[in-house]
Design a protein around this motif. Structure first.
Motif, mmCIF file in Angstrom:
data_model
loop_
_atom_site.group_PDB
_atom_site.id
_atom_site.type_symbol
_atom_site.label_atom_id
_atom_site.label_comp_id
_atom_site.label_asym_id
_atom_site.label_seq_id
_atom_site.Cartn_x
_atom_site.Cartn_y
_atom_site.Cartn_z
ATOM 1 N N GLY A 95 0.790 -1.228 0.000
ATOM 2 C CA GLY A 95 0.000 0.000 0.000
ATOM 3 C C GLY A 95 0.815 1.268 0.000
ATOM 4 O O GLY A 95 0.262 2.355 0.151
ATOM 5 N N GLY A 96 2.120 1.165 -0.193
ATOM 6 C CA GLY A 96 2.974 2.353 -0.134
ATOM 7 C C GLY A 96 2.856 3.256 -1.341
ATOM 8 O O GLY A 96 3.132 4.454 -1.247
ATOM 9 N N ILE A 97 2.446 2.699 -2.498
ATOM 10 C CA ILE A 97 2.311 3.507 -3.708
ATOM 11 C C ILE A 97 1.028 3.122 -4.442
ATOM 12 O O ILE A 97 0.470 2.042 -4.231
ATOM 13 N N TYR A 98 0.591 4.031 -5.314
ATOM 14 C CA TYR A 98 -0.553 3.784 -6.186
ATOM 15 C C TYR A 98 -0.137 4.182 -7.594
ATOM 16 O O TYR A 98 0.361 5.287 -7.805
ATOM 17 N N ILE A 99 -0.300 3.281 -8.551
ATOM 18 C CA ILE A 99 0.052 3.587 -9.938
ATOM 19 C C ILE A 99 -1.044 4.471 -10.512
ATOM 20 O O ILE A 99 -2.210 4.078 -10.593
ATOM 21 N N GLN A 100 -0.667 5.670 -10.922
ATOM 22 C CA GLN A 100 -1.641 6.664 -11.350
ATOM 23 C C GLN A 100 -1.020 7.572 -12.393
ATOM 24 O O GLN A 100 0.082 8.088 -12.213
ATOM 25 N N GLU A 101 -1.714 7.787 -13.498
ATOM 26 C CA GLU A 101 -1.203 8.665 -14.547
ATOM 27 C C GLU A 101 -1.069 10.085 -14.016
ATOM 28 O O GLU A 101 -1.876 10.545 -13.205
ATOM 29 N N ALA A 102 -0.049 10.776 -14.475
ATOM 30 C CA ALA A 102 0.307 12.071 -13.882
ATOM 31 C C ALA A 102 -0.816 13.090 -13.960
ATOM 32 O O ALA A 102 -1.125 13.771 -12.967
ATOM 33 N N SER A 103 -1.458 13.248 -15.127
ATOM 34 C CA SER A 103 -2.507 14.270 -15.229
ATOM 35 C C SER A 103 -3.731 13.910 -14.408
ATOM 36 O O SER A 103 -4.506 14.782 -14.014
ATOM 37 N N SER A 104 -3.903 12.609 -14.108
ATOM 38 C CA SER A 104 -5.013 12.168 -13.261
ATOM 39 C C SER A 104 -4.872 12.671 -11.830
ATOM 40 O O SER A 104 -5.852 12.669 -11.073
ATOM 41 N N MET A 105 -3.678 13.101 -11.447
ATOM 42 C CA MET A 105 -3.462 13.637 -10.108
ATOM 43 C C MET A 105 -3.910 15.092 -9.985
ATOM 44 O O MET A 105 -4.013 15.621 -8.874
#
Length: 479
Positions: A95-105
């Motif tokens: 649970g330390g990271i979440y794969i997420q596209e940059a613009s989605s942030m």
């Protein structure tokens, strides 16, 4: 370059009608055929950015900070590691990271910009699979009350699993058409994120077939749905609150025109909050209205659109509704609560749980404190954290107690080695190198993050991982 990316001529002709003058259609098409840079977000509910950076250095990952997200990074791994799915790494499974596209942030960052989200009531109106919900929960520091709504029942299950892995504790899940919130939960939320269902024109860099079914008629139909959702969101927003509307599409039909509909409908009660200073470089993608229209060639991302509004006054909903049926939980008695907290203190050193304990049949739940006024407004699929099952001698703790609240413990942890972690995620018991005299339940950790429960036995720790989380066919390999 992916020459197989499908980009119909009709779509290109439409894009040419609204692409900004300082950008070229040739650069746009070329960017659509380039692979996306892999990106991730550090889950600060589980770990810190500094701790993750140390992990990345240890594993020879190259990190590039994402300008609009202090917790976000583009990353590259050594060639030898790239055969191992990032989803099977210890830092991800813990649970330390979440794969997420940059613009989605960007949408959550826009919502929290110049705003303190802690102790607020927040609605994520279209939540699955959970990237923005978990980003919101981290921005709220697991405080306040976050409702994550998802219309698709199949996506709701993955949303729930992600919330458990990431240690989210302040959230309720609901399963409705988002259009109901305005009539059932009028003026209930301090802040709302509507990452609206859309045509997905901006996602072709990760999905070469995203435009297979594209048509102007489809855009127009989707825009009508988006208008209903954004109206509903504005009714549900408290006066003084903020609303972020976002899509992963480019057409003004689903973006600027939906926002204009909102502005016209609530003309005297709404302000646009310009996003031109949201991050360094935002001025390159800002519109005349103050929205962000993120073209993929500008910041090397997916295409995205983000707008932010402030509610200045309220217009009553024309058809307010109220939920029927009784709330199926009762308060956990004071005597039982005291006994339970004594057990937690003795076993794990946990002396306080923020929230309200409630019971349904034999299930013990912990509800966010701020859910009290909202818990009977709609029917929730899940509310809060399932702590455990009551029985004649006390409470048998559940998996999500560990993942959401285990970080509160000051004792009784067991850090898994990589081989032990392989066994754990495959549902196997953990063999101990030496016999132990310890008894009862133990919190299991990986990369320093609590990932579940076990039970001390003489020569082993008995595995308590729920069967539906066992990874039978995905053996984990480690560098």
């Amino acid at each position: 370059m992916d020459a197989h990316t499908y980009i119909p001529a009709e779509f290109i002709a439409d894009v040419q009608s609204y692409i900004p003058q300082h950008l070229t259609i040739a650069d746009y098409i070329e960017s659509c055929q380039r692979p996306l840079r892999p990106a991730l977000r550090v889950n600060t509910l589980k770990t810190t950015v500094a701790e993750f950076q140390a992990y990345a250095d240890e594993h020879s990952w190259t990190l590039t900070p994402i300008p609009w997200c202090p917790d976000g990074f583009w990353f590259e791994r050594p060639l030898a590691q790239q055969t191992l799915s990032i989803g099977n790494t210890d830092i991800h499974l813990s649970g330390g990271i979440y794969i997420q596209e940059a613009s989605s942030m960007l949408p959550v960052f826009a919502l929290q910009h110049q705003t303190n989200l802690t102790d607020c009531c927040v609605l994520d109106m279209a939540a699955a699979p959970g990237s923005k919900t978990s980003q919101l929960a981290a921005a709220m520091d697991n405080s306040g009350f976050l409702i994550a709504n998802e219309l698709s029942s199949s996506r709701l299950k993955s949303l729930s699993a992600n919330m458990q892995r990431l240690g989210v504790a302040n959230t309720a899940l609901s399963h409705f058409d988002g259009a109901i919130f305005g009539s059932y939960m009028e003026q209930c939320f301090d802040h709302i994120l509507l990452d609206a269902p859309c045509s997905g024109e901006g996602t072709v860099r990760k999905d070469p077939n995203a435009l297979k079914n594209w048509s102007i008629e489809s855009n127009q139909h989707i825009a009508e749905v988006q208008k209903q959702l954004i109206e509903s969101a504005f009714y549900a927003l408290k006066t003084g609150g903020t609303l972020v509307y976002s899509t992963c599409t480019l057409t003004p039909l689903e973006n600027q025109q939906v926002c204009q509909h909102l502005l016209e409908m609530f003309a005297d009660h709404i302000d646009v909050l310009p996003l031109d200073t949201l991050f360094e470089g935002a001025e390159q993608v800002v519109t005349d209205e103050g929205y962000l229209h993120v073209w993929p060639q500008v910041h090397d991302t997916e295409g995205f659109f983000i707008a932010k509004f402030k509610k200045l006054g309220h217009t009553p909903h024309p058809n307010p509704q109220a939920k029927k049926g009784a709330f199926p939980f009762s308060d956990f008695s004071s005597k039982e609560s005291q006994a339970f907290m004594k057990t937690l203190t003795d076993q794990f050193g946990i002396s306080h749980l923020a929230g309200n304990l409630a019971i349904r049949d034999k299930e013990l739940w912990l509800f966010p404190e701020q859910s009290t006024d909202l818990k009977e407004k709609i029917k929730f699929s899940r509310l809060g954290i399932l702590i455990g099952q009551t029985h004649r001698t006390g409470v048998r703790l559940c998996h999500e107690f560990a993942t959401a609240l285990g970080h509160l413990a000051t004792k009784n942890h067991y850090e898994l080695s990589t081989l032990e972690a392989c066994d754990y995620f495959q549902g196997k018991d953990i063999k101990l190198p030496h016999p132990t005299s310890q008894q009862g339940e133990v919190l299991l950790t990986l990369c320093g993050n609590v990932i579940g429960l076990g039970k001390w036995q003489k020569n082993k720790i008995k595995n308590s991982l729920p069967r539906d989380l066992v990874r039978d066919n995905q053996l984990i390999t480690w560098e």
